[in-house]
Scaffold this motif. Sequence first.
Motif, PDB file in Angstrom:
ATOM      1  N   THR A  98       0.846  -1.192   0.000  1.00  0.00           N
ATOM      2  CA  THR A  98       0.000   0.000   0.000  1.00  0.00           C
ATOM      3  C   THR A  98       0.882   1.243   0.000  1.00  0.00           C
ATOM      4  O   THR A  98       1.709   1.424   0.891  1.00  0.00           O
ATOM      5  CB  THR A  98      -0.905   0.016   1.253  1.00  0.00           C
ATOM      6  OG1 THR A  98      -1.641  -1.199   1.296  1.00  0.00           O
ATOM      7  CG2 THR A  98      -1.857   1.196   1.218  1.00  0.00           C
ATOM      8  N   ARG A  99       0.699   2.074  -1.045  1.00  0.00           N
ATOM      9  CA  ARG A  99       1.518   3.281  -1.162  1.00  0.00           C
ATOM     10  C   ARG A  99       0.735   4.502  -0.709  1.00  0.00           C
ATOM     11  O   ARG A  99      -0.489   4.534  -0.826  1.00  0.00           O
ATOM     12  CB  ARG A  99       1.949   3.491  -2.621  1.00  0.00           C
ATOM     13  CG  ARG A  99       2.907   2.453  -3.145  1.00  0.00           C
ATOM     14  CD  ARG A  99       3.301   2.779  -4.567  1.00  0.00           C
ATOM     15  NE  ARG A  99       2.119   2.853  -5.439  1.00  0.00           N
ATOM     16  CZ  ARG A  99       2.087   3.521  -6.581  1.00  0.00           C
ATOM     17  NH1 ARG A  99       3.141   4.202  -6.981  1.00  0.00           N
ATOM     18  NH2 ARG A  99       0.991   3.535  -7.319  1.00  0.00           N
ATOM     19  N   ALA A 100       1.455   5.522  -0.247  1.00  0.00           N
ATOM     20  CA  ALA A 100       0.823   6.823   0.017  1.00  0.00           C
ATOM     21  C   ALA A 100       1.214   7.758  -1.116  1.00  0.00           C
ATOM     22  O   ALA A 100       2.254   7.573  -1.748  1.00  0.00           O
ATOM     23  CB  ALA A 100       1.297   7.372   1.353  1.00  0.00           C
ATOM     24  N   ARG A 101       0.374   8.761  -1.387  1.00  0.00           N
ATOM     25  CA  ARG A 101       0.788   9.796  -2.337  1.00  0.00           C
ATOM     26  C   ARG A 101       1.832  10.657  -1.650  1.00  0.00           C
ATOM     27  O   ARG A 101       1.735  10.968  -0.471  1.00  0.00           O
ATOM     28  CB  ARG A 101      -0.405  10.645  -2.756  1.00  0.00           C
ATOM     29  CG  ARG A 101      -1.387   9.879  -3.625  1.00  0.00           C
ATOM     30  CD  ARG A 101      -2.586  10.752  -3.946  1.00  0.00           C
ATOM     31  NE  ARG A 101      -2.208  11.924  -4.737  1.00  0.00           N
ATOM     32  CZ  ARG A 101      -2.980  12.999  -4.869  1.00  0.00           C
ATOM     33  NH1 ARG A 101      -4.131  13.073  -4.241  1.00  0.00           N
ATOM     34  NH2 ARG A 101      -2.592  14.012  -5.617  1.00  0.00           N
ATOM     35  N   SER A 102       2.867  11.023  -2.393  1.00  0.00           N
ATOM     36  CA  SER A 102       3.911  11.853  -1.784  1.00  0.00           C
ATOM     37  C   SER A 102       4.468  12.823  -2.813  1.00  0.00           C
ATOM     38  O   SER A 102       4.419  12.553  -4.028  1.00  0.00           O
ATOM     39  CB  SER A 102       5.031  10.983  -1.209  1.00  0.00           C
ATOM     40  OG  SER A 102       5.648  10.215  -2.222  1.00  0.00           O
ATOM     41  N   VAL A 103       4.926  13.966  -2.330  1.00  0.00           N
ATOM     42  CA  VAL A 103       5.550  14.972  -3.190  1.00  0.00           C
ATOM     43  C   VAL A 103       6.750  15.569  -2.449  1.00  0.00           C
ATOM     44  O   VAL A 103       6.836  15.474  -1.220  1.00  0.00           O
ATOM     45  CB  VAL A 103       4.592  16.143  -3.552  1.00  0.00           C
ATOM     46  CG1 VAL A 103       3.452  15.666  -4.425  1.00  0.00           C
ATOM     47  CG2 VAL A 103       4.075  16.831  -2.296  1.00  0.00           C
ATOM     48  N   GLU A 104       7.663  16.164  -3.198  1.00  0.00           N
ATOM     49  CA  GLU A 104       8.753  16.934  -2.593  1.00  0.00           C
ATOM     50  C   GLU A 104       8.518  18.407  -2.905  1.00  0.00           C
ATOM     51  O   GLU A 104       8.443  18.792  -4.068  1.00  0.00           O
ATOM     52  CB  GLU A 104      10.107  16.467  -3.137  1.00  0.00           C
ATOM     53  CG  GLU A 104      10.478  15.091  -2.633  1.00  0.00           C
ATOM     54  CD  GLU A 104      11.910  14.691  -2.974  1.00  0.00           C
ATOM     55  OE1 GLU A 104      12.753  15.589  -3.177  1.00  0.00           O
ATOM     56  OE2 GLU A 104      12.152  13.477  -3.042  1.00  0.00           O
ATOM     57  N   ARG A 105       8.351  19.183  -1.854  1.00  0.00           N
ATOM     58  CA  ARG A 105       8.165  20.633  -2.001  1.00  0.00           C
ATOM     59  C   ARG A 105       8.976  21.320  -0.919  1.00  0.00           C
ATOM     60  O   ARG A 105       9.000  20.851   0.222  1.00  0.00           O
ATOM     61  CB  ARG A 105       6.687  21.023  -1.805  1.00  0.00           C
ATOM     62  CG  ARG A 105       5.733  20.429  -2.810  1.00  0.00           C
ATOM     63  CD  ARG A 105       5.420  21.398  -3.949  1.00  0.00           C
ATOM     64  NE  ARG A 105       4.717  20.721  -5.037  1.00  0.00           N
ATOM     65  CZ  ARG A 105       3.408  20.476  -5.045  1.00  0.00           C
ATOM     66  NH1 ARG A 105       2.659  20.871  -4.043  1.00  0.00           N
ATOM     67  NH2 ARG A 105       2.862  19.860  -6.072  1.00  0.00           N
TER      68      ARG A 105
END
Lengths: 208, 207
Positions: A98-105
């Motif tokens: 199960t993956r989570a949505r992730s971003v780099e900001r």
Amino acid sequence: MIAGTGWYPVALADGLEAGTSFGTRVHGREVVVWRDTEGNSHVWEDRCPHRGMRLSFGFVRGGHFACLYHGWQFDAAGQCRLIPAHPDIAVPNTIRVTRARSVERLGIVWMQAPGEVELEAPAENGPTTPVRTLTIEASPSFVIEHLGSGDNAGRHDIGRLPVIAAPQPLSGTETALHLVIEGSHGSAERKAVSAWGVALRARLERAA
Amino acid sequence: MILYDFELDENCYKVRLLLSALGLAHEKITVDMHPGGEERSEAMLALNPTGGLPILMEDGVALHGAEAILLALAHRHDPGRTWLPAHPARFGEVAKWLHFAAVDFAPAVMARRNALFDAPCDIGDVTRKAKHALRILDDHMTIREFDGAAWIVGERPSLAEFSLFPSVALSRDYGVEHEAYPALRRWMRQVRGLPGFITMPGIPGYH
């Protein structure tokens, strides 16, 4: 965005080296944060679909993540690609993490997770200087209350440095605080903001 | 040279790490600390009256205390001073961190013995003290990173790496995750990459 979900900081992007991983928590939920050897970061549930082993005990292998327990390997989409005990079988598509949505900001890795309040991922993405992540033995609400919200963009003025202090709710009694400075700064500025964070940690833990 | 050793003991591991880094031939005698308690047998107490491991025997002299053994080995077998800086200020700093490893991480050793072998102790108290030591070291390595430095002291790895690595790397054994110590995660990766690095149970090799 789904109501009741939020974006939470889980790591300084700069401190997450390619080919490495670590385990952390958001509201007590265990996740593994890792960066593949191509430089992409991932946030997954910290649980191998095989025997429930913590994936954060395992290792990054190129673009795959390998569980320490039986060496099952998962690709960047979370799909199981290799079962070493049965190297010749085609792995069923149903075996996935199960993956989570992730971003780099703003130099921080953010993940989307269920939470009490709706939080937006930061829209802007200017250059920042990483400082550090401090773990504070105090509740997230206490840390956030003490910290205040900063200016309109969430910046805090620390010795005339524009500091972003992003709190990560680890559990009901522990908070991680990710510190970056907007713009490009050197060692002296990083040390100054780090010292501010250490003093804040001491103050909050005494009062908690 | 004889090392009296117990594989699961992190203090013995400190000495094994340096022996491996220096490539020193030695005989290893396994002492059954658990469950046997053999380190407190009459024969072993004759070598180390404090009843602990590791013990290093060289030229008929028995040394105990991991940090003392590290210093003695480096002084005698590392003439290039690879692991023990000759520079007075750096030497002092290494000595400081060896003392820190022996004293401030002693509660971590007790917490781990409690977790693995049911050794009696106040687990809440020793765990709190172990976390305090980990935080001090993480704060130190954070500042070191700001200066572009990768090691505990100076520009090179030293005995401080070997004396501090085991209790940091094995903290999960006593229930403390590496979550709160980002600088120590990066430092552990550096230590793992040292020539001659060896693992022990609880420290998986990258495979």
